[in-house]
Structure formats: structure tokens, C-alpha cells
Design an enzyme around this catalytic site. Structure first.
Site, PDB file in Angstrom:
ATOM      1  N   ARG A  64       1.024  -1.542   0.152  1.00 10.04           N
ATOM      2  CA  ARG A  64       0.043   0.212  -0.050  1.00 10.04           C
ATOM      3  C   ARG A  64       0.836   1.269  -0.142  1.00 10.04           C
ATOM      4  O   ARG A  64       0.123   2.208  -0.767  1.00 10.04           O
ATOM      5  CB  ARG A  64      -1.042  -0.472   1.495  1.00 10.04           C
ATOM      6  CG  ARG A  64      -2.283   0.554   0.990  1.00 10.04           C
ATOM      7  CD  ARG A  64      -3.522   0.198   1.961  1.00 10.04           C
ATOM      8  NE  ARG A  64      -2.642   0.654   3.612  1.00 10.04           N
ATOM      9  CZ  ARG A  64      -3.083  -0.294   4.309  1.00 10.04           C
ATOM     10  NH1 ARG A  64      -3.738  -0.996   4.388  1.00 10.04           N
ATOM     11  NH2 ARG A  64      -2.599   0.246   5.638  1.00 10.04           N
ATOM     12  N   TYR A 118     -14.273  22.441 -11.743  1.00 14.01           N
ATOM     13  CA  TYR A 118     -14.461  21.317 -12.228  1.00 14.01           C
ATOM     14  C   TYR A 118     -16.369  20.940 -11.614  1.00 14.01           C
ATOM     15  O   TYR A 118     -15.485  20.340 -10.491  1.00 14.01           O
ATOM     16  CB  TYR A 118     -13.462  19.941 -12.107  1.00 14.01           C
ATOM     17  CG  TYR A 118     -13.679  18.392 -12.528  1.00 14.01           C
ATOM     18  CD1 TYR A 118     -14.072  18.879 -14.160  1.00 14.01           C
ATOM     19  CD2 TYR A 118     -13.458  17.749 -12.008  1.00 14.01           C
ATOM     20  CE1 TYR A 118     -14.093  17.175 -14.541  1.00 14.01           C
ATOM     21  CE2 TYR A 118     -14.030  16.182 -12.129  1.00 14.01           C
ATOM     22  CZ  TYR A 118     -14.138  15.912 -13.189  1.00 14.01           C
ATOM     23  OH  TYR A 118     -14.211  15.072 -13.952  1.00 14.01           O
ATOM     24  N   ASP A 190      -6.302  23.522  -8.574  1.00 14.55           N
ATOM     25  CA  ASP A 190      -6.775  22.066  -9.450  1.00 14.55           C
ATOM     26  C   ASP A 190      -5.679  22.941 -10.709  1.00 14.55           C
ATOM     27  O   ASP A 190      -6.163  23.446 -11.193  1.00 14.55           O
ATOM     28  CB  ASP A 190      -8.146  21.943 -10.163  1.00 14.55           C
ATOM     29  CG  ASP A 190      -8.199  20.785 -10.653  1.00 14.55           C
ATOM     30  OD1 ASP A 190      -7.516  20.314 -11.370  1.00 14.55           O
ATOM     31  OD2 ASP A 190      -9.449  20.554 -10.707  1.00 14.55           O
ATOM     32  N   LYS A 215      -5.202  13.083 -17.556  1.00 12.96           N
ATOM     33  CA  LYS A 215      -5.007  13.556 -19.093  1.00 12.96           C
ATOM     34  C   LYS A 215      -4.075  13.595 -19.712  1.00 12.96           C
ATOM     35  O   LYS A 215      -3.474  12.843 -20.649  1.00 12.96           O
ATOM     36  CB  LYS A 215      -5.483  15.359 -18.723  1.00 12.96           C
ATOM     37  CG  LYS A 215      -6.450  15.555 -17.399  1.00 12.96           C
ATOM     38  CD  LYS A 215      -8.473  15.564 -18.421  1.00 12.96           C
ATOM     39  CE  LYS A 215      -9.074  14.820 -17.774  1.00 12.96           C
ATOM     40  NZ  LYS A 215      -9.389  15.665 -16.211  1.00 12.96           N
TER      41      LYS A 215
HETATM   42  C1  LIG Z   1     -10.539  15.507 -15.285  1.00  9.33           C
HETATM   43  C2  LIG Z   1     -10.430  16.251 -14.103  1.00  9.33           C
HETATM   44  C3  LIG Z   1     -10.648  16.012 -13.234  1.00  9.33           C
HETATM   45  C4  LIG Z   1     -10.333  14.810 -12.807  1.00  9.33           C
HETATM   46  O1  LIG Z   1      -9.642  14.106 -13.050  1.00  9.33           O
HETATM   47  P1  LIG Z   1     -10.500  11.822 -12.801  1.00  9.33           P
HETATM   48  O2  LIG Z   1      -9.225  11.321 -13.016  1.00  9.33           O
HETATM   49  O3  LIG Z   1     -11.144  12.290 -14.004  1.00  9.33           O
HETATM   50  O4  LIG Z   1     -10.903  11.825 -11.497  1.00  9.33           O
HETATM   51  C5  LIG Z   1     -10.561  17.024 -12.760  1.00  9.33           C
HETATM   52  N1  LIG Z   1     -10.186  18.412 -12.538  1.00  9.33           N
HETATM   53  C6  LIG Z   1     -10.284  19.465 -13.974  1.00  9.33           C
HETATM   54  C7  LIG Z   1      -9.904  19.876 -14.076  1.00  9.33           C
HETATM   55  C8  LIG Z   1     -10.246  17.866 -14.557  1.00  9.33           C
HETATM   56  O5  LIG Z   1     -10.112  17.846 -16.100  1.00  9.33           O
END
Ligand SMILES: *Cc1c(COP(=O)(O)O)cnc(C)c1O
Length: 404
Positions: A64, A118, A190, A215
Site C-alpha cells: 500500500r 470542475y 486544480d 489527462k
Molecule cells: C478530469 C478532471 C478532473 C478529474 O480527474 P479524473 O481523473 O477524471 O478523476 C479534475 N479536474 C479537472 C480540471 C479535470 O479536467
């Protein structure tokens, strides 16, 4: 790489990304750190066991807490984030955000949240944080130092997302961070759009920097993962909370993410440039009312983007002049290269109809003709433009022949 005896200049981030995290593989004279699968890790002796128990994050302990595969990715990401005290990995971007918030917020605290966040983060705040007596107050992305009007005695943290989801407003990160820190509040951001390559978030005042690695870091649309980077002051609590709640990621996923990371700089550069070509073409198109892209010189966020970012990515939005959601099949259904789906950051182009008006509460997003989000992949931009031209012509033809 960082030999203290060498006088060589600090390498460029594009060089660092290639070599970051490599020590874990070098130990066995291979380029890529192997995928180490482990739940149980064996201790050589009672003495080694005792030492591991008193220092469980220093070497192999239990699956873990990761194996060299996950550590290679953590080290690489830390190396790319100037000012980072350490990075934790999460099984999705969303879990990086929710876990990091829970690591610091306590009942009675208030969180100031940007209105263009988001959308799933908004749900997390309004449902999970609210039920734990943590209040979320939304503020407009344009607030700047005016964030001081929102701060109250129980404000524990300010959360930013720049540029904002769906509508791409750029925030004044240093101004907001200064007000937050003067009020003894932490800052979260973020930074998925900016990635560690284009947005030096800690340098601009962010304490906890969050990424959906799903992403661009992964980059191939096949792995979910997230990361949180904390400044040295905040890292221990983040790591300890993350361990305590039992979060971990698989070594296979970490391997794929590290592999994606190696080509991220060139993918981002190409997708950003190709995206700007498509954005400029759309801007000049008679059926397009507006293009939302902070790197276009007449965008309201352009000056801040130019000041704080060193690049961008292939994600932006646009609004049509005419028609409604009912008409969208004519635009999106017969595209050749643009797929329709959530997420972004892969090598392929995507188109997504969006409704910003349904996820804003501190600002008003005017209803009207449809808004779409585009992600520009690695295809030739002229083919993408031809594809969109075809979709827009079919949409236009359908509007002209429709009864109303
Ligand atoms: C896609 C996204 C997330 C979430 O990521 P996941 O891996 O899909 O949970 C968070 N913030 C932004 C700006 C995003 O585009």
C-alpha cells in the site's frame, strides 16, 4: 543528474522530464523502472523489520505504501514541481482533490471555492463536505485580491482552478494566494490544464497543487490517476492522511503514467499550437459567436495567462451563434476525427457539448446557443479544420431547413 559538484546550469524542464524518477530503474541498469507488483515485502531480519516499522516510508514496507514503480512516478512529478515538498498519487484526479481537501479541513471550517470549478468537485463540496459541517462558499473566478471580501474568521482554505472548467477564465493566483495567506488560510489549486510544465503553481503561492494525471501525464486515454503536490510545510500531513485512509495506485498504472510523462512536453507543445490554429480558425468562422481560450490575445484572461503560464494545452471552448441542443446531432454525429466523450489530454481529438449554466452559482452564465468544448489531439490541424467545417455546414443547412 543533480550532482552538487557539477557547475552545469540547472537543466531545462524538458530535459528534467526525461530523466526524472530514473534512479529506481538505474539501480538495475535499465532505462525504465520495472513494474514491481507487491503486497507483502519481506524483511531480511528482525533488525530490518524493526527499522522498517519505525520508518515505514523509507524503503519497501507493504504494497500500500508503493514499490519502486510508484516511487519513480512520485519522484518524477516532485522533480517537475518547483517548490514541492512531496507528491502523493491517487487512483483518479477526483480522489486526489477530495482526499487532499479532507486531509486539512475540519468541521466548522469554511472553504472558498471558485465558481468555475470542475463540476464533480462542486458535488463533493455540496454533499460530502457539507454533511461534515464544512461550509463551501463560491466566489467568481475574476475576484483577484477582492477575495478578501469573501474571507471570514473560519476560512481555512481557498481553492482555485485556473483556467476554469468549461469556460476557461484565468485567475490571479498570486493576488488570491497573498490574501489567503495573510488571513492564515491555505491555497489549493486544480492545475490539470496547466500541468507542471506550464504552470509553476507553488511559486505563484499554491500550497497544495492538484492534477488529474488521467489527462496529459498519462496522455493515451487509458489510465485514471491523480496527484497532489504539497509544499514542505504541508507535505507530512497530506502523506499521513493519504496513508491513513488507505489510498494507493497500481504499479501497472504508475508505469503507464511514467511512460506517458516522457513524451508529455512535445505532445503538449504540439497540441497547444494545433489547438490555437483551430481556435483562430473558429474565431473567424461566421457561425461562431465566441472562442474561450486564454492564449488568444483578446481573451479577458490573456494578460494573466501570459504573466503566469509558460504554455498551454489543446483544450478550449466555443459558442455557436445560432441553434440549440436539439440541433447538435447535425454538428457532432458525423464528424470523422472528433470523438465525443469525457476526459481529455489523450493523443486524439474530442468534442463535447457542455452546459456551464448548470454548474455556476456565484456567477451567471448566459443561456443561449450551444457551447462546445474541444480537445485537439495530434492529428494534422488542417484535417481537423476540414472535419469541423463539414460539421458546421451540416448544422447550418439543418437550421436553414428546420420549420422554426
Ligand atoms: C478530469 C478532471 C478532473 C478529474 O480527474 P479524473 O481523473 O477524471 O478523476 C479534475 N479536474 C479537472 C480540471 C479535470 O479536467
Amino acid at each position: 543528474m543533480s550532482d552538487p559538484k557539477s557547475n552545469a546550469a540547472e537543466p531545462d524542464i524538458k530535459t528534467r522530464i526525461i530523466h526524472a524518477g530514473a534512479e529506481h530503474g538505474k539501480r538495475h541498469s535499465i532505462v525504465n523502472t520495472p513494474v514491481y507488483h507487491a503486497s507483502t515485502c519481506l524483511f531480511d531480519s528482525f533488525a530490518a523489520f524493526r527499522e522498517a516499522v519505525s520508518n515505514p516510508d523509507h524503503g519497501l514496507f507493504y504494497g500500500r505504501r508503493g514499490t519502486p514503480t510508484q516511487w519513480a512516478l512520485e519522484d518524477a512529478l516532485k522533480d517537475l514541481e518547483a517548490g514541492s515538498g512531496g507528491v502523493c498519487l491517487y487512483p483518479s484526479g477526483m480522489s486526489a482533490i477530495s482526499t487532499a481537501l479532507m486531509a486539512y479541513l475540519e468541521p466548522g471550517d469554511q472553504l472558498l471555492m471558485v465558481d468555475t470549478v470542475y463540476e464533480p468537485v462542486r458535488s463533493f463540496c455540496d454533499k460530502v463536505l457539507a454533511r461534515n459541517n464544512i461550509e463551501t462558499k463560491y466566489y467568481p473566478p475574476s475576484v483577484g485580491e477582492g477575495i478578501s471580501d469573501y474571507v471570514s474568521t473560519n476560512t481555512k482554505a481557498v481553492f482555485l482552478e485556473s483556467p476554469g472548467s468549461l469556460t476557461f477564465e484565468v485567475q490571479d493566483i498570486p493576488a488570491i494566494s497573498k490574501v489567503a495567506h495573510d488571513a492564515d488560510a491555505m491555497t489549493f489549486a486544480d492545475s490539470t490544464w496547466g500541468t507542471p510544465l506550464s504552470l509553476p503553481a507553488h511559486d505563484l503561492g499554491i500550497d497544495i497543487n492538484l492534477h488529474a494525471l488521467t489527462k496529459y501525464e498519462v496522455g493515451h486515454s487509458d489510465v485514471m490517476m491523480g496527484a497532489a503536490s504539497a509544499t514542505p510545510k504541508y507535505f507530512n500531513r497530506l502523506q499521513s492522511f493519504t496513508r491513513t485512509v488507505g489510498i494507493c495506485v497500481s504499479p501497472d498504472d504508475a508505469y503507464l503514467c511514467l511512460r506517458g510523462l516522457k513524451t508529455m512536453a512535445m505532445r503538449l507543445e504540439t497540441q497547444f499550437e494545433n489547438g490555437l490554429q483551430v481556435a483562430n480558425w473558429l474565431k473567424a468562422h461566421p457561425m461562431v459567436a465566441h472562442v474561450y481560450h486564454p492564449a488568444l490575445p483578446d481573451d479577458p484572461g490573456y494578460a494573466l495567462w501570459q504573466r503566469d503560464f509558460t504554455g498551454g494545452c489543446g483544450l478550449f471552448g466555443f459558442r455557436l451563434k445560432h441553434g440549440s441542443w436539439q440541433d447538435l446531432p447535425h454538428l457532432v454525429d458525423d464528424l470523422r476525427y472528433f470523438g465525443m466523450g469525457f476526459s481529455w489530454g489523450g493523443y486524439e481529438s474530442l468534442i463535447l457539448p457542455v452546459m456551464p449554466e448548470t454548474c455556476r452559482s456565484a456567477t451567471r452564465w448566459p443561456k443561449g446557443a450551444p457551447v462546445l468544448r474541444l480537445h485537439i489531439g495530434l492529428e494534422s490541424p488542417s484535417d481537423l479544420i476540414d472535419d469541423l467545417e463539414g460539421g458546421l455546414s451540416r448544422y447550418d443547412a439543418a437550421l436553414k431547413t428546420s420549420p422554426d
